[in-house]
Motif scaffolding. Structure first.
Motif: not given
Ligand SMILES: Cc1cc2nc3c(=O)[nH]c(=O)nc-3n(C[C@H](O)[C@H](O)[C@H](O)COP(=O)(O)OP(=O)(O)OC[C@H]3O[C@@H](n4cnc5c(N)ncnc54)[C@H](O)[C@@H]3O)c2cc1C
Length: 378
Positions: A45, A68, A178, A326
């Motif tokens: 991002g 989000g 992650t 998402w």
């Protein structure tokens, strides 16, 4: 923005892929505990945040939309090392208790109690002024020996002579992932990759812990959210922050909740959290799916907003800011066991909200897994 480390920093002690809550939380937690090595965060991002990011607009400097997660949910007040990470943010006012009204909406269109959902059961907090303020503050707390490289999606990884080799001749002694796309076969269809990058980096049977972790990850199912974003004109202050559909209403409309985000100048951001209908997502199918989601969700809104006449009327004036897909890593299934979070012999670790624990699937899980992994790494 891309911050490229200068040539003297091509080798780092730790590379972390992903600058969401888990990645930035890990870097900050390591520093809190005296880790003095160099850290490089690599993030696809444009800035830190991941699923807790806030959308800005080039044409509108005041606009901030939590597109989000609208809040940080915990199963209980943060404890122990997690509290040590979280409390300084509270003291600085970067997080505050989320007092926004949450209501439920039935399939028949009545306002009811919110559903019994883990995201709503414990304490909730909000980032101030926006959700992204929290990962930004964690990145800052990680200090000057931490660098962020944004706008970089890592799609291949190599392990050579005890180093993790990243793109651009950068190398890291240890690697932390992650999100789980780099380890999960769904990346092949979704992103058009030829192999699962972590699997090809460390062959089978070299590290039993790593093999077990990849096997567990490959069995996880994932879900996506299609979030429609709208700008509405100025509205009164007496509106809820979150409108959660009951399970029956969710099944009827394919929508989980509607989130309202008041802007500084009293305009309103509205985010519809659309549910996954299982349509296969590929680079070719995605543009069509985004268009379908926008039209389906706008149609549903005309019915869903009827209990709030002011909102229902302002829909005609709404400006569409697009649909965001998402959370391919939003977990539905079995989490990754804590014992597999750090694979010593391959020097690779995992953190994120998909690791086992009471905060599984929410902000708490992302941060708790980061704090736990930091303990292993120190
Ligand atoms: C629509 C929605 C609503 C939510 N609502 C809530 C809520 O009400 N309460 C709550 O507590 N939680 C909520 N959540 C969940 C919460 O957002 C997550 O638990 C948390 O943000 C996860 O943080 P993370 O760091 O683990 O993962 P992420 O935020 O997903 O971070 C992973 C990062 O890694 C990056 N990345 C992945 N692969 C690569 C790669 N190959 N190369 C480079 N970068 C990569 C991604 O871009 C991303 O920024 C919600 C999530 C969504 C999507």
């Amino acid at each position: 923005m891309t911050v490229v480390p200068d040539s003297s920093h091509l080798d780092v002690d730790l590379a972390v892929i992903g600058a969401g809550l888990a990645g930035t939380g890990l870097a900050a937690s390591l520093r809190q505990r005296g880790f003095d090595g160099t850290i490089l965060l690599l993030e696809a991002g444009r800035g830190p945040g991941g699923r807790a990011a806030s959308r800005r607009r080039r044409d509108d400097s005041l606009w901030r939309l939590d597109h989000g997660a609208p809040c940080f949910s915990f199963s209980q007040p943060p404890q122990g090392l997690l509290a040590e990470l979280w409390n300084p943010l509270m003291e600085k006012g970067i997080v505050q208790p989320d007092r926004g009204l949450v209501v439920g909406l039935s399939a028949a269109g009545s306002i009811v109690d919110p559903p019994d959902h883990p995201l709503l059961q414990g304490p909730r907090f909000r980032g101030v002024p926006t959700m992204a303020s929290v990962p930004e503050a964690l990145l800052k707390a990680a200090g000057s020996k931490t660098q962020g490289a944004f706008g970089e999606r890592i799609s291949s990884l190599r392990r050579e002579d005890g180093w993790w080799c990243l793109s651009g001749q950068r190398r890291a002694r240890s690697l932390v992932v992650t999100g789980n796309l780099l380890a999960h076969p769904r990346s092949l269809a979704m992103l058009g990759w030829r192999d699962v990058p972590l699997r090809s980096a460390v062959p089978l049977h070299v590290d039993p812990c790593f093999d077990a972790a990849l096997e567990q990850i490959s069995e996880m199912r994932a879900s996506v959210r299609w979030n429609l974003m709208l700008e509405l004109p100025r509205c009164s202050d007496h509106l809820p922050r979150q409108i959660w559909l009951t399970p029956e209403a969710q099944a009827k409309f394919g929508i989980e909740r509607i989130v309202l985000h008041r802007q500084q100048d009293h305009r309103l951001g509205l985010v519809v959290h659309g549910l996954d209908d299982g349509s296969p997502i590929t680079p070719a199918s995605q543009p069509g799916l985004l268009v379908e989601q926008e039209s389906r969700q706008r149609k549903a809104l005309t019915e869903l907003l009827l209990p709030w006449p002011e909102l229902a009327q302002s829909l005609a004036l709404a400006r569409c800011l697009g649909v965001m897909r998402w959370g391919a890593s939003q977990p539905l299934d079995a989490p990754l066991a804590n014992s597999l979070q750090w694979c010593e012999s391959s020097a690779v670790g995992f953190c994120g909200d998909w690791i086992a624990g009471p905060g599984f699937g929410m902000a708490e899980g992302a941060l708790q897994s980061a704090v736990d992994l930091a303990t292993e790494l120190i």
